[in-house]
Design an enzyme around this catalytic site. Structure first.
Site, PDB file in Angstrom:
ATOM      1  N   ASN A  39       0.904  -1.322  -0.018  1.00  0.00           N
ATOM      2  CA  ASN A  39      -0.043   0.144   0.078  1.00  0.00           C
ATOM      3  C   ASN A  39       0.583   1.299   0.083  1.00  0.00           C
ATOM      4  O   ASN A  39       0.321   2.375  -0.066  1.00  0.00           O
ATOM      5  CB  ASN A  39      -1.140  -0.018   1.190  1.00  0.00           C
ATOM      6  CG  ASN A  39      -2.055   1.245   1.122  1.00  0.00           C
ATOM      7  OD1 ASN A  39      -2.378   1.454   0.198  1.00  0.00           O
ATOM      8  ND2 ASN A  39      -2.051   1.646   2.178  1.00  0.00           N
ATOM      9  N   SER A  89      -3.391  -0.634  -6.470  1.00  0.00           N
ATOM     10  CA  SER A  89      -2.994   0.271  -7.826  1.00  0.00           C
ATOM     11  C   SER A  89      -3.961   1.382  -7.742  1.00  0.00           C
ATOM     12  O   SER A  89      -4.582   1.939  -6.696  1.00  0.00           O
ATOM     13  CB  SER A  89      -3.331  -0.833  -9.009  1.00  0.00           C
ATOM     14  OG  SER A  89      -2.829   0.045 -10.214  1.00  0.00           O
ATOM     15  N   TYR A 103       2.668   9.113 -12.452  1.00  0.00           N
ATOM     16  CA  TYR A 103       1.879   8.413 -11.618  1.00  0.00           C
ATOM     17  C   TYR A 103       1.044   7.393 -12.072  1.00  0.00           C
ATOM     18  O   TYR A 103       1.345   6.265 -11.819  1.00  0.00           O
ATOM     19  CB  TYR A 103       0.871   9.386 -10.810  1.00  0.00           C
ATOM     20  CG  TYR A 103       0.021   8.361  -9.892  1.00  0.00           C
ATOM     21  CD1 TYR A 103       0.611   7.982  -8.763  1.00  0.00           C
ATOM     22  CD2 TYR A 103      -1.304   8.167  -9.979  1.00  0.00           C
ATOM     23  CE1 TYR A 103      -0.058   7.444  -7.804  1.00  0.00           C
ATOM     24  CE2 TYR A 103      -2.134   7.594  -9.120  1.00  0.00           C
ATOM     25  CZ  TYR A 103      -1.436   7.075  -7.995  1.00  0.00           C
ATOM     26  OH  TYR A 103      -2.038   6.332  -7.132  1.00  0.00           O
ATOM     27  N   THR A 138      -8.013  10.134   2.207  1.00  0.00           N
ATOM     28  CA  THR A 138      -6.974   9.997   3.051  1.00  0.00           C
ATOM     29  C   THR A 138      -5.851  11.252   3.213  1.00  0.00           C
ATOM     30  O   THR A 138      -5.015  11.039   3.802  1.00  0.00           O
ATOM     31  CB  THR A 138      -6.259   8.426   2.729  1.00  0.00           C
ATOM     32  OG1 THR A 138      -5.866   8.883   1.279  1.00  0.00           O
ATOM     33  CG2 THR A 138      -7.124   7.550   2.718  1.00  0.00           C
TER      34      THR A 138
END
Length: 198
Positions: A39, A89, A103, A138
């Site tokens: 992660n 992913s 990215y 997050t």
């Protein structure tokens, strides 16, 4: 038992010694490894023409190379337990996003890694789950590289629901899931009507 046993270890995912220490401490604490969830990751928001080679090396090191390295380290233990590798992913690994090309490139690579690893490990009983994740609440983007401020994206998912989806997918031995689910329609739209998206 009505208690939870947890172990928190700080370290640098890019550092071979940290990775090795993580594995050793997990075995020492829990005696075995049932699952590896890759992660660790970082974002990048910048046009290709302004993207530095240093950022390219950094992002591939964090998002891809370190993932391979720690997976290789854990594979022998996961073979023993017929365990699971989970690679986190991104939707950006399925759709090329402007000013997120670096990215996207790392996440396209993660998808290929997951799919090929799954075939290689299946005869030895190890499962591989690839989680295609959209924007999650997050604060991930606040630590991204690059000079461009990421755009606001509606419909962000909740991390606790993502964790629940991950758990259920592992129990059902799924190969891939997408969360939030509405991104499935976005991916299909882009694949069917690329000229509109562009």
């Amino acid at each position: 038992p009505d208690y939870e046993l947890s172990l928190w270890i700080g370290g640098d995912i890019k550092d071979p010694i940290s990775r090795s220490t993580l594995l050793q401490d997990c075995i020492k604490q829990f005696t075995k490894v049932d699952i590896l969830i890759n992660n660790a990751g970082r974002g990048h928001y910048e046009a290709w023409e302004k993207t530095s080679l240093e950022d390219i090396k950094e992002l591939f090191q964090v998002n891809f190379i370190s993932m391979i390295a720690i997976t290789q380290l854990f594979i022998p233990e996961l073979i023993k337990t017929k365990g699971t590798v989970v690679n986190i992913s991104s939707i950006a690994g399925n759709i090329a996003v402007p000013c997120m090309g670096l990215y996207c490139s790392t996440k396209y690579a993660v998808n290929a890694f997951s799919d090929s690893l799954r075939i290689e490990l299946k005869p030895r009983g190890v499962k591989v789950l690839n989680m295609i994740v959209g924007r999650i609440n997050t604060g991930f983007s606040t630590h991204a590289l690059g000079q461009i401020k990421p755009p606001s994206t509606p419909g962000a998912g909740r991390p606790e629901i993502l964790a629940e989806k991950l758990y259920n997918a592992c129990m059902k031995e799924k190969k891939e899931i997408i969360y939030p689910a509405w991104y499935i329609f976005f991916i299909i739209f882009v694949k069917l009507f690329p000229w509109i998206y562009e």
